[in-house]
Structure formats: C-alpha cells, structure tokens
Enzyme design. Structure first.
Site, PDB file in Angstrom:
ATOM      1  N   HIS A 153      -1.435   2.126  13.142  1.00  0.00           N
ATOM      2  CA  HIS A 153      -0.533   2.134  14.296  1.00  0.00           C
ATOM      3  C   HIS A 153       0.803   1.445  14.029  1.00  0.00           C
ATOM      4  O   HIS A 153       1.722   1.543  14.844  1.00  0.00           O
ATOM      5  CB  HIS A 153      -1.214   1.547  15.541  1.00  0.00           C
ATOM      6  CG  HIS A 153      -1.467   0.068  15.494  1.00  0.00           C
ATOM      7  ND1 HIS A 153      -2.094  -0.589  16.531  1.00  0.00           N
ATOM      8  CD2 HIS A 153      -1.197  -0.890  14.560  1.00  0.00           C
ATOM      9  CE1 HIS A 153      -2.186  -1.878  16.247  1.00  0.00           C
ATOM     10  NE2 HIS A 153      -1.649  -2.078  15.059  1.00  0.00           N
TER      11      HIS A 153
ATOM     12  N   PHE B 281       0.801  -1.217   0.000  1.00  0.00           N
ATOM     13  CA  PHE B 281       0.000   0.000   0.000  1.00  0.00           C
ATOM     14  C   PHE B 281       0.838   1.275   0.000  1.00  0.00           C
ATOM     15  O   PHE B 281       0.310   2.376  -0.117  1.00  0.00           O
ATOM     16  CB  PHE B 281      -1.047   0.036   1.115  1.00  0.00           C
ATOM     17  CG  PHE B 281      -0.599  -0.354   2.496  1.00  0.00           C
ATOM     18  CD1 PHE B 281       0.538   0.175   3.075  1.00  0.00           C
ATOM     19  CD2 PHE B 281      -1.371  -1.248   3.246  1.00  0.00           C
ATOM     20  CE1 PHE B 281       0.918  -0.152   4.360  1.00  0.00           C
ATOM     21  CE2 PHE B 281      -0.993  -1.594   4.536  1.00  0.00           C
ATOM     22  CZ  PHE B 281       0.156  -1.035   5.097  1.00  0.00           C
TER      23      PHE B 281
END
Length: 337
Positions: free
Chosen positions: A245, A227
């Site tokens: 996170h 990504f």
C-alpha cells in the site's frame, strides 16, 4: 468508527462528525504527554496530574473528563485512573503498548490530514518527510520503528493464527520487515523455521538489538537492501505485510513479481493490507488509503481483485483470501513445485 456512529440526517450529527477530530486529538495528546503512563497502577486528582505532567491547569479537568467520556479514563470522587484498555495498551514500556503508532499519528498523520485539500488538488504527499530522509535521522527512525513495533504486536499473533501452513516449510522472509518484530514472533511460535528480514540497511543495528533482546541471534537474519533494486533472499514463505500500500499499482505489480522469484518452488507468498473489499472495515480502510495519499508519493490501499491480477501475472498457481484481525485481508498465493 462505523457509518452509523453519527446521525448525519441532522445538522447536529453533521457538526458532531465534523468535530470528531477533537476526540482524536484528546487521545493523541494524552499519549504524547504520558498521561496513561503517569496513572498506571494508581489514581490521582487534577492537581496531582497537573504537577506530574507540568501543565498550566486551565482546561485540564475538561480534558480529563472528555477522556472519561471516551472510555479512556475512569473518574471516582474527583480522582482519575486509567480504563482497563488504556492501562493495558497505552502505558509506555509495557509489552502490549501500541502508543508508538499513536505517537506517529500525532506527529505525522494529524498535521498531514490538515492539508488534505492540497493533497487532493495536487496528488502530492503532505507529510514533509520522505522515507529516505526518515532513515537518515536516527531520532525519527527510532520513532518510526516504535510505530511499526506497535502494529506488529497486534497483527503478529493474528497472522500466526490465520495462516495454518507454517509447519510445512523451513524458512520465512519478511520483506520490508523493519527490525524483525514479525519474523521474531513467527520464529518463536514455530521454532523449526529459519527467519529472515529484508529492509533498508539503516535498520540493521535495530534488528540486531531486537534479535539479542529476544534471544534470536543467529535464528533471525537481517538482510539490508532496497527491494526495488536489490535481489530478495529466497525462502519457502515470503511475507509482504503493509508494504504494497506504500506504492503505486505498477510498483505493486513489480514487487509481487519480485516476491514470486524469491518464493522457493512449492512455497507461498503471504500478503496482508487494509484491502478495500472488506465491507466491515470500509470506512477504516478508506481512511488508511487516504493516509497513503498524504504520506507517500503514490501509495493507496487496493482491492483483492487488483492483487489477484498481479499474483496471476507473476505466475503463482493459485490464491486464497482470509480475513485478518479487525480490518486486514490476508491473501495466500501458492507457487507450483
């Protein structure tokens, strides 16, 4: 885990807190050795347990009695059986099994926390296994997938209930969705949705296996890529769950902007993480944030305020937040039509 669990105004309370890792290791070891699976549907005395698990015997009764005090086992007339919670969630092969995450904690997080001082001095990961190495090792990758499946079994139903807009859309994309466990749950709950999962190409065979097992072949599509470098498939609903996170604030900003491009006009972005604003889970979520210090190169938990700034900067029209499960926060960002 709460701030009032131990009275730290007394030396005994401070010592008890300092030794609380012992309770955790008792549970981690029980899952590792398969104790709860061995006792599923039965009860046994110390000697039988020793033989079944192939143990020496010294310390065994103390370990079992500690698990009784921790409400993981029950003891009657010298025989042990699983507590209801352990029998439901810690028996391998059972549908609600969450032991995959506990096995990862034992294998990865527990040793890494022993090097917290070094992590704080250097700011460097202490896990010894970066994710690019994990995905190239089939055995370790399978263990990682088991831990993600364990989390998804708990969070999936909670997300499906917390967000009430599924019916207004036609497609969903889970970014960093591992082998598609979450997407499968969403599509099963809302069969009109076309499911998509985006993750590293090494996940593809595991995703195909899950889709076949769930009868969702052709209904949930896996897309392989990174990504950070590859385009995301477009969808009406894009999910970033326990993804941001893992990365630094600047990388989180980049991923939210990339997700904006993937959300169809009029669609939504769903982000959930252990955000640090949730007062009821302050200790738990700070612990997870330190997990990120120990096992990633730049990750941490973050505040809703930080996420909102990324959402607004990306161009979303509005955002709202909701509590998700016991410890997570869900932020829903709406894209203009």
């Amino acid at each position: 885990m709460t701030s009032t669990a131990v009275d730290t105004s007394k030396p005994s309370g401070i010592i008890r807190l300092a030794n609380s890792f012992c309770d955790a290791k008792a549970l981690l070891t029980a899952v590792e050795l398969g104790l709860f699976s061995t006792l599923h549907g039965s009860e046994a005395g110390v000697e039988v347990i020793r033989e079944r698990l192939g143990l020496h015997g010294r310390g065994l009764s103390d370990w079992l009695d500690l698990l009784v005090e921790l409400n993981l086992l029950e003891r009657e007339d010298g025989r042990y059986r699983n507590s209801p919670g352990a029998d439901r969630y810690l028996v391998r092969g059972a549908e609600p099994y969450i032991g995959g995450f506990i096995e990862r904690s034992n294998r990865n997080l527990y040793p890494a926390w022993g090097r917290l001082s070094e992590a704080l001095r250097t700011g460097e990961s202490q896990s010894g296994s970066h994710f690019d190495a994990v995905v190239e090792n089939p055995k370790i990758l399978a263990q990682f997938i088991n831990s993600m499946d364990a989390l998804t079994r708990t969070l999936g139903p909670q997300l499906i209930e917390a967000y009430d807009g599924w019916g207004g859309y036609g497609s969903v994309l889970d970014v960093g969705g591992c082998r598609g466990g979450l997407a499968a749950q969403i599509v099963k709950a809302h069969s009109h949705l076309e499911g998509n999962v985006f993750d590293l190409p090494q996940m593809a065979p595991f995703a195909a296996e899950l889709a076949a097992e769930q009868g969702l072949t052709g209904k949930v599509t896996f897309h392989g890529g990174s990504f950070f470098s590859d385009p995301l498939p477009s969808a009406d609903i894009v999910v970033l769950g326990h993804v941001l996170h893992d990365w630094s604030a600047e990388q989180r900003k980049f991923l939210v902007e990339k997700a904006y491009d993937a959300v169809n006009p009029g669609g939504v972005l769903l982000v959930y993480d252990r955000m640090l604003d949730r007062a009821s889970s302050r200790i738990e979520n700070l612990v997870i944030s330190l997990d990120m210090l120990l096992v990633t190169d730049g990750g941490s938990e973050y505040t809703v305020g930080e996420l909102r700034s990324h959402i607004e900067g990306a161009g979303f029209a509005s955002a709202e937040e909701r509590l998700l499960g016991d410890d997570d926060t869900l932020v829903i960002a709406h894209k203009a039509s």
